[in-house]
Write an enzyme that holds these catalytic residues in place. Structure first.
Site, PDB file in Angstrom:
ATOM      1  N   ASP A 102      13.249 -18.050  14.182  1.00  0.00           N
ATOM      2  CA  ASP A 102      13.983 -17.073  13.459  1.00  0.00           C
ATOM      3  C   ASP A 102      13.260 -17.388  11.408  1.00  0.00           C
ATOM      4  O   ASP A 102      11.612 -16.976  11.999  1.00  0.00           O
ATOM      5  CB  ASP A 102      14.998 -18.274  12.807  1.00  0.00           C
ATOM      6  CG  ASP A 102      13.686 -19.524  12.023  1.00  0.00           C
ATOM      7  OD1 ASP A 102      13.111 -19.996  12.596  1.00  0.00           O
ATOM      8  OD2 ASP A 102      14.890 -20.324  11.115  1.00  0.00           O
ATOM      9  N   GLU A 166      13.839 -23.432  11.969  1.00  0.00           N
ATOM     10  CA  GLU A 166      12.675 -23.536  11.203  1.00  0.00           C
ATOM     11  C   GLU A 166      12.640 -23.183  10.012  1.00  0.00           C
ATOM     12  O   GLU A 166      12.808 -23.834   8.928  1.00  0.00           O
ATOM     13  CB  GLU A 166      11.223 -23.045  11.425  1.00  0.00           C
ATOM     14  CG  GLU A 166       9.996 -23.918  10.647  1.00  0.00           C
ATOM     15  CD  GLU A 166       9.907 -23.082   9.871  1.00  0.00           C
ATOM     16  OE1 GLU A 166       8.947 -23.828   9.167  1.00  0.00           O
ATOM     17  OE2 GLU A 166      10.377 -22.343   9.600  1.00  0.00           O
TER      18      GLU A 166
HETATM   19  C1  LIG Z   1      -9.828 -25.177  -0.409  1.00  0.00           C
HETATM   20  C2  LIG Z   1      -9.222 -24.258   0.700  1.00  0.00           C
HETATM   21  C3  LIG Z   1      -7.827 -23.639  -0.072  1.00  0.00           C
HETATM   22  C4  LIG Z   1      -7.550 -22.924   0.685  1.00  0.00           C
HETATM   23  C5  LIG Z   1      -5.936 -22.208   0.602  1.00  0.00           C
HETATM   24  C6  LIG Z   1      -5.165 -22.722   1.151  1.00  0.00           C
HETATM   25  C7  LIG Z   1      -3.832 -21.400   1.547  1.00  0.00           C
HETATM   26  C8  LIG Z   1      -2.878 -21.698   2.242  1.00  0.00           C
HETATM   27  C9  LIG Z   1      -2.606 -20.465   3.549  1.00  0.00           C
HETATM   28  C10 LIG Z   1      -1.745 -20.959   3.670  1.00  0.00           C
HETATM   29  C11 LIG Z   1      -0.395 -21.515   3.870  1.00  0.00           C
HETATM   30  C12 LIG Z   1       0.852 -20.623   4.166  1.00  0.00           C
HETATM   31  C13 LIG Z   1       2.082 -22.416   5.197  1.00  0.00           C
HETATM   32  C14 LIG Z   1       2.619 -20.921   5.827  1.00  0.00           C
HETATM   33  C15 LIG Z   1       3.771 -22.116   6.514  1.00  0.00           C
HETATM   34  C16 LIG Z   1       5.053 -22.528   5.795  1.00  0.00           C
HETATM   35  C17 LIG Z   1       6.147 -22.188   6.808  1.00  0.00           C
HETATM   36  C18 LIG Z   1       7.386 -22.175   5.956  1.00  0.00           C
HETATM   37  O1  LIG Z   1       7.426 -20.783   5.056  1.00  0.00           O
HETATM   38  N1  LIG Z   1       8.201 -23.347   5.859  1.00  0.00           N
HETATM   39  C19 LIG Z   1       9.626 -23.490   4.899  1.00  0.00           C
HETATM   40  C20 LIG Z   1       9.883 -23.934   6.169  1.00  0.00           C
HETATM   41  C21 LIG Z   1      11.569 -24.350   4.842  1.00  0.00           C
HETATM   42  C22 LIG Z   1      12.456 -25.585   5.040  1.00  0.00           C
HETATM   43  C23 LIG Z   1      13.409 -25.995   4.365  1.00  0.00           C
HETATM   44  N2  LIG Z   1      13.609 -26.685   3.657  1.00  0.00           N
HETATM   45  C24 LIG Z   1       8.900 -24.202   3.641  1.00  0.00           C
HETATM   46  O2  LIG Z   1       7.887 -24.242   3.410  1.00  0.00           O
HETATM   47  O3  LIG Z   1       9.840 -23.351   2.885  1.00  0.00           O
HETATM   48 ZN   LIG Z   2       6.690 -19.785   9.232  1.00  0.00          ZN
HETATM   49 ZN   LIG Z   3       8.565 -19.447   6.561  1.00  0.00          ZN
END
Ligand SMILES: CCCCCCCC/C=C\CCCCCCCC(=O)N[C@@H](CCCCN)C(=O)O
Ligand SMILES: [Zn+2]
Ligand SMILES: [Zn+2]
Length: 478
Positions: A102, A166
């Site tokens: 999704d 998800e």
């Molecule tokens: C010192 C290091 C610097 C690091 C910088 C970090 C950069 C972050 C990079 C990537 C993070 C991306 C996160 C992706 C995963 C998120 C998946 C997502 O969207 N999940 C949803 C799930 C919702 C579930 C319903 N409750 C969410 O988290 O909202």
């Molecule tokens: Zn995701």
């Molecule tokens: Zn996402």
């Protein structure tokens, strides 16, 4: 008994070289996946027509996976898919690769090309899901398809779990798959899911990209705040209305950051490992966190992303009030989305939020919440972490730094803590801050070359998981 009685027998290693025809086929397959609008609007509103179509689509583009006798496929929770690849050596503990079908909604506004067109422009495939997370899903399936076509028989058993919800919780997909595997007595060596990247340009002064494997993820809480007042005529208003009281409350929450928790967790280890890559004096400061911890924790607060890595964040995401222009509103409601730092719990954060608001007229209701995820091991004995590290070094030889970190968002992997202690979140893709903003935003895209490399990465990872020995430490890290 092993496959066809060929216990412990192994097929020779296969180089990850793909023909021109295969490269075209794989990018077209990704485009086709993007064109199916598998949008999750809410936990009750999924595009089930698209999810069904997606099930048909993967059968069509990955025929070998579905026809292979040692791969068992089942549909779970109506639209999620679970594959069990039996492997020729059943004595090895299985692992699992995760991805989700999704995507979040994508209205056309602001996009250079329609978000479900999968159009290719200047070497990039555009569309919702190109980074989150159809890229991973298609790369996993594609790599397996290509290995099978080359007659590769995996030695270590593994699972592929493709969740369908998800983006709205994972309760009907990942959670059901997890329960199913638990009922079958399965324990996994490790899990690989989405959640982090090869990060490029996220830290000021750090020019070199580095790979971050997230070994934990933040908890979360959706908190509803509500104020009730007696309604009446707006021509003689009371001193304070439900809207005014609630606005002040949520403003206090927004203006009062939760405590900075930068300390002993994975982020401290990450910065120490990165220290030598910084110019003077940052290298000295980061190498001496026992002395400079307060300075570094304040420095991390300076941009939104690094700030999210050191504290529980507070985002005001919904506000509803008012029934008519001339009626004093009887009720005002707001929803605050908090992402909980691994060093805190739901209960601690709830108490902090109530203390910050400090107004008895505001009622609190926790809509849903869960604590931060346990920290998975990243030492030399941690098979999943070491296999990822080894594969990163071989597929991206220019990357010499791999660090453990935390995931600021949530992933389906959180539903699998009953099956393993080794949960690793990593996407083998370069990500810049602009790319990060496109996830759930506009103009989400992946370069054709990055996608091919992602397929190559999984192709190598599966074979690395079949090796006899634990991966050797990288020279740079000795
Ligand atoms: C010192 C290091 C610097 C690091 C910088 C970090 C950069 C972050 C990079 C990537 C993070 C991306 C996160 C992706 C995963 C998120 C998946 C997502 O969207 N999940 C949803 C799930 C919702 C579930 C319903 N409750 C969410 O988290 O909202
Ligand atoms: Zn995701
Ligand atoms: Zn996402």
């Amino acid at each position: 008994k092993g496959l066809l009685g060929k216990e412990h027998e192994r097929t020779p290693r296969i180089t990850s070289h793909f023909s021109q025809k295969e490269r075209v086929t794989m990018k077209e397959a990704l485009k086709g996946a993007i064109q199916i609008p598998t949008v999750s609007f809410s936990s009750k509103e999924l595009n089930t027509t698209a999810l069904t179509e997606f099930g048909r689509y993967i059968r069509k583009v990955f025929p070998t996976v579905f026809q292979t006798s040692f791969i068992q496929h089942e549909v779970v929770g109506e639209y999620s898919h679970l594959f069990m690849v039996r492997g020729s050596d059943p004595s090895l503990q299985p692992y699992m690769l995760l991805a989700h079908i999704d995507v979040v909604p994508a209205p056309d506004e602001g996009w250079d090309v329609p978000p479900f067109s999968g159009l290719e422009r200047d070497g990039f495939i555009y569309g919702r899901g190109t980074l989150d997370n159809k890229n991973s899903l298609m790369a996993i399936m594609q790599a397996l398809e290509l290995l099978l076509i080359r007659n590769y028989i995996p030695r270590r058993p593994f699972f592929i779990a493709l969740g369908h919800d998800e983006e709205v919780s994972g309760v009907n997909g990942a959670q059901k798959i997890s329960a199913l595997l638990q009922a079958r007595g399965i324990q996994l060596a490790f899990i690989v899911d989405e959640g982090s990247f090869i990060l490029d340009g996220f830290i000021p002064n750090l020019k070199k990209p580095f790979a971050m494997i997230s070994v934990s993820e933040k908890g979360a809480m959706n908190l509803m705040l509500q104020v009730n007042m007696t309604p009446g005529h707006s021509s003689a208003p009371p001193k304070e209305t439900s809207i005014g009281i609630l606005s002040a409350a949520v403003s206090r929450l927004e203006q009062t950051p939760m405590p900075n928790m930068f300390g002993d967790g994975p982020m401290k280890m990450a910065l120490q490992k990165l220290a030598n890559e910084f110019p003077f004096p940052a290298n000295i400061i980061l190498s001496n966190l026992w002395l400079f911890r307060p300075l570094v924790s304040r420095w991390m607060e300076r941009n939104d992303i690094t700030n999210a890595l050191v504290r529980t964040t507070t985002a005001l995401t919904m506000f509803n009030a008012g029934v008519k222009v001339n009626v004093i509103p009887p009720v005002a409601q707001a929803i605050v989305n908090l992402r909980i730092d691994p060093a805190q719990t739901v209960q601690e954060v709830l108490k902090l939020a109530k203390d910050i608001v400090a107004d008895d007229r505001v009622q609190f209701q926790v809509l849903d919440a869960f604590d931060p995820l346990p920290v998975s091991p990243s030492d030399y004995q941690a098979l999943g972490y070491q296999l990822l590290r080894q594969t990163i070094h071989s597929v991206f030889p220019e990357i010499n730094i791999v660090v453990p970190g935390i995931c600021i968002g949530n992933t389906d992997s959180r539903h699998y803590t009953n099956l393993t202690t080794g949960i690793y979140r990593f996407n083998p893709i370069y990500l810049q801050p602009q790319g990060f903003r496109s996830i759930h935003g506009i103009n989400e895209k992946i370069s054709v070359q990055a996608y091919e490399t992602q397929v190559k990465f999984i192709f190598e990872l599966i074979q690395n998981a079949d090796a006899d020995r634990m991966p050797a430490p990288h020279l740079h890290e000795l």
